[in-house]
Enzyme design. Structure first.
Site, PDB file in Angstrom:
ATOM      1  N   HIS A   8       1.326   9.857 -21.109  1.00 61.38           N
ATOM      2  CA  HIS A   8       1.628  10.613 -19.762  1.00 61.38           C
ATOM      3  C   HIS A   8       1.003   9.746 -18.904  1.00 61.38           C
ATOM      4  O   HIS A   8       0.052   8.825 -18.812  1.00 61.38           O
ATOM      5  CB  HIS A   8       0.720  11.891 -19.850  1.00 61.38           C
ATOM      6  CG  HIS A   8       0.762  12.841 -18.821  1.00 61.38           C
ATOM      7  ND1 HIS A   8       2.097  13.758 -18.707  1.00 61.38           N
ATOM      8  CD2 HIS A   8       0.377  12.996 -17.359  1.00 61.38           C
ATOM      9  CE1 HIS A   8       1.789  14.236 -17.739  1.00 61.38           C
ATOM     10  NE2 HIS A   8       0.920  13.872 -16.803  1.00 61.38           N
ATOM     11  N   ASP A  60       3.180  10.986 -25.174  1.00 60.84           N
ATOM     12  CA  ASP A  60       2.785  12.163 -24.168  1.00 60.84           C
ATOM     13  C   ASP A  60       2.470  13.345 -24.939  1.00 60.84           C
ATOM     14  O   ASP A  60       3.565  14.001 -25.275  1.00 60.84           O
ATOM     15  CB  ASP A  60       3.689  12.227 -22.803  1.00 60.84           C
ATOM     16  CG  ASP A  60       2.948  13.417 -21.795  1.00 60.84           C
ATOM     17  OD1 ASP A  60       1.950  13.928 -22.142  1.00 60.84           O
ATOM     18  OD2 ASP A  60       3.486  13.387 -20.748  1.00 60.84           O
TER      19      ASP A  60
END
Length: 223
Positions: free
Chosen positions: A189, A162
């Site tokens: 993410h 992420d």
């Protein structure tokens, strides 16, 4: 499985909320806190899933304060509109709505929250300020609040790929809240969102198992 209800808030305006009930007596209640895309089909399915696991689950339609029935897609237009809406809404008003939703399902027993992305930070605040045991998935807005004294436990899930939450940010969580459980996954993410490019089935399944264990401990067994 669930249905939409009208939720009284601490302000003069009612907002919508998606409510899903378990088949039998609830083990507790869970407030499901959306990403920036509104209470869309994915959020409703997440809410249904917690009901299937034995909890009364409710997803407040936070954006109803600004515009009724917002359900955004995962394209650039959806991201842009969603970011603008959460900026206008603000975290304080969202937290008020979480408290209202928790009160609405209080008959289910002990109440916790789970939140994703923007909702991950709202979930953190629910533990810090409202005393609700909470699970925070990849909340990129968490850092300013890590110094607050928590009133309830919180579990964190982060994706190691992420870019919006690099390793140093994750480490800050470990340093500032060492008493809380924190897990990282070989994923990006939004790895829990099963309708997006970043969905990682193995990571999502493991995080969900850990999340249910957290709620079974802190809600179902009243720890």
């Amino acid at each position: 499985m669930g249905h939409t209800i009208s939720l009284n808030t601490t302000r003069t305006q009612c907002i919508g909320a998606y409510l899903a009930q378990p088949a039998g007596k609830p083990k507790g209640g869970i407030v499901v806190i959306q990403e920036i895309f509104g209470v869309n089909a994915h959020v409703r399915s997440v809410t249904d899933r917690f009901a299937e696991a034995g909890y009364t689950a409710i997803a407040p339609c936070f954006f109803d304060h600004l515009e009724t029935g917002v359900e955004l897609g995962y394209d650039e237009a959806g991201f842009t509109r969603g970011r603008a809406l959460v900026a206008e809404l603000g975290l304080d008003r969202a937290l008020e709505d979480v408290a209202s939703a928790a009160e609405a399902i209080a008959s289910a027993g002990r109440i916790g929250t789970v939140g994703y992305c923007w909702g991950g930070t709202v979930a953190l605040l629910a533990a810090l300020r409202l005393g609700l045991p909470s699970v925070s998935y990849y909340g990129a807005r968490n850092l300013p609040f890590l110094g607050e004294k928590p009133k309830a436990p919180v579990m964190f899930h982060f994706g190691e790929l992420d870019k919006s939450i690099p390793p140093d940010m994750v480490q800050k969580h470990r340093e500032m809240l060492p008493q809380m459980e924190l897990f990282t996954y070989p994923a990006d993410h939004a790895f829990n969102r099963d309708v997006g490019d970043h969905y990682d089935e193995a990571s999502a399944k493991l995080a969900y198992q850990r999340t249910l264990a957290f709620f079974d401990k802190h809600l179902a067994h009243g720890a």
